[in-house]
Design a protein around this motif. Sequence first.
Motif, PDB file in Angstrom:
ATOM      1  N   LEU A 106       0.834  -1.205   0.000  1.00 39.17           N
ATOM      2  CA  LEU A 106       0.000   0.000   0.000  1.00 39.17           C
ATOM      3  C   LEU A 106       0.869   1.255   0.000  1.00 39.17           C
ATOM      4  O   LEU A 106       0.601   2.210  -0.751  1.00 39.17           O
ATOM      5  N   TRP A 107       1.908   1.260   0.832  1.00 37.43           N
ATOM      6  CA  TRP A 107       2.789   2.431   0.851  1.00 37.43           C
ATOM      7  C   TRP A 107       3.535   2.583  -0.471  1.00 37.43           C
ATOM      8  O   TRP A 107       3.725   3.707  -0.956  1.00 37.43           O
ATOM      9  N   SER A 108       3.958   1.461  -1.039  1.00 33.92           N
ATOM     10  CA  SER A 108       4.652   1.539  -2.332  1.00 33.92           C
ATOM     11  C   SER A 108       3.723   2.045  -3.431  1.00 33.92           C
ATOM     12  O   SER A 108       4.119   2.858  -4.280  1.00 33.92           O
ATOM     13  N   ALA A 109       2.483   1.560  -3.418  1.00 35.34           N
ATOM     14  CA  ALA A 109       1.520   2.024  -4.416  1.00 35.34           C
ATOM     15  C   ALA A 109       1.262   3.518  -4.257  1.00 35.34           C
ATOM     16  O   ALA A 109       1.203   4.262  -5.253  1.00 35.34           O
ATOM     17  N   TRP A 110       1.080   3.969  -3.036  1.00 37.12           N
ATOM     18  CA  TRP A 110       0.881   5.397  -2.795  1.00 37.12           C
ATOM     19  C   TRP A 110       2.094   6.198  -3.257  1.00 37.12           C
ATOM     20  O   TRP A 110       1.951   7.258  -3.873  1.00 37.12           O
ATOM     21  N   ASN A 111       3.287   5.702  -2.984  1.00 33.59           N
ATOM     22  CA  ASN A 111       4.514   6.402  -3.373  1.00 33.59           C
ATOM     23  C   ASN A 111       4.602   6.569  -4.885  1.00 33.59           C
ATOM     24  O   ASN A 111       4.913   7.650  -5.400  1.00 33.59           O
ATOM     25  N   ILE A 112       4.289   5.483  -5.610  1.00 30.28           N
ATOM     26  CA  ILE A 112       4.358   5.538  -7.071  1.00 30.28           C
ATOM     27  C   ILE A 112       3.284   6.462  -7.633  1.00 30.28           C
ATOM     28  O   ILE A 112       3.559   7.296  -8.517  1.00 30.28           O
ATOM     29  N   LEU A 113       2.057   6.322  -7.131  1.00 28.43           N
ATOM     30  CA  LEU A 113       0.957   7.122  -7.657  1.00 28.43           C
ATOM     31  C   LEU A 113       1.169   8.611  -7.388  1.00 28.43           C
ATOM     32  O   LEU A 113       1.006   9.454  -8.282  1.00 28.43           O
ATOM     33  N   ALA A 114       1.524   8.949  -6.154  1.00 19.33           N
ATOM     34  CA  ALA A 114       1.658  10.360  -5.792  1.00 19.33           C
ATOM     35  C   ALA A 114       2.809  11.019  -6.553  1.00 19.33           C
ATOM     36  O   ALA A 114       2.629  12.055  -7.206  1.00 19.33           O
TER      37      ALA A 114
END
Length: 254
Positions: A106-114
């Motif tokens: 979840l944190w990795s997905a947020w990092n990539i998206l943001a």
Amino acid sequence: MGAGHAHALYRHGHSPVHRLPAHCKIVATLAFVLAVVSTPRTAVWAFGGYALLLAAVAVAARVPPGFLLRRMLVEVPFVVFAVLLPFLAEGPRVEWLGLSLSESGLWSAWNILAKGTLGVAGSVLLAATTELRDLLLGLRRLRLPALLVQIAAFMVRYLDVIAGELRRMRIAQASRGLDARGVRQWGTLARTAGALFIRSYERGERVHLAMLSRGYTGAMPDLDNGTATRPAQWAAAAALPGAALLVCLMGWTL
């Protein structure tokens, strides 16, 4: 470089952002992206601040939200990859709506998206407010190797040529009753791709010969008028990365 070539990403305007020198905007965009990438992913509020900064630039440049969002669709493959990360990553799991998701995913997905979305938005704003010719001249003024600038110029220009060639081939196929959408037509699509490659290669040879016949010696004419950049222009361009740097520092300290 072709003064008459306008790219679809560019939106004609006379805003203060449009009038800034291209090399100033390139440096400002790069510095902004570096600040975004350097921000810790846990500082969620900081990315909202970056989005507000880009929104302010878009308003100053008079770039409509729809224009910006449509050209950000290039990010869709990265969004799909980010959405899959919470399901594929390992580590501690959390339950959400009956789904078991990886916390690190979840944190990795947020990092990539943001960070990816903000980087793409900044790049689209740069392209929307700067003509292609000015972008290339800006790269030259920043002392990027001339060969790389020429490669970029030819790539952008002749991608449109190849796209036009592919469009004509598809029209010719459709006029002959071909509707290549199913698995059975994959062979036809493969032959189409091969024919497109050969046509593109042959056109490239013809263009090169035409350039040689007109005196091309390996370097494009220098079309830069040599106008000096005023300190006020650098200061205006530095407003975005300066504010982003402040947000980044606050993200690390708060």
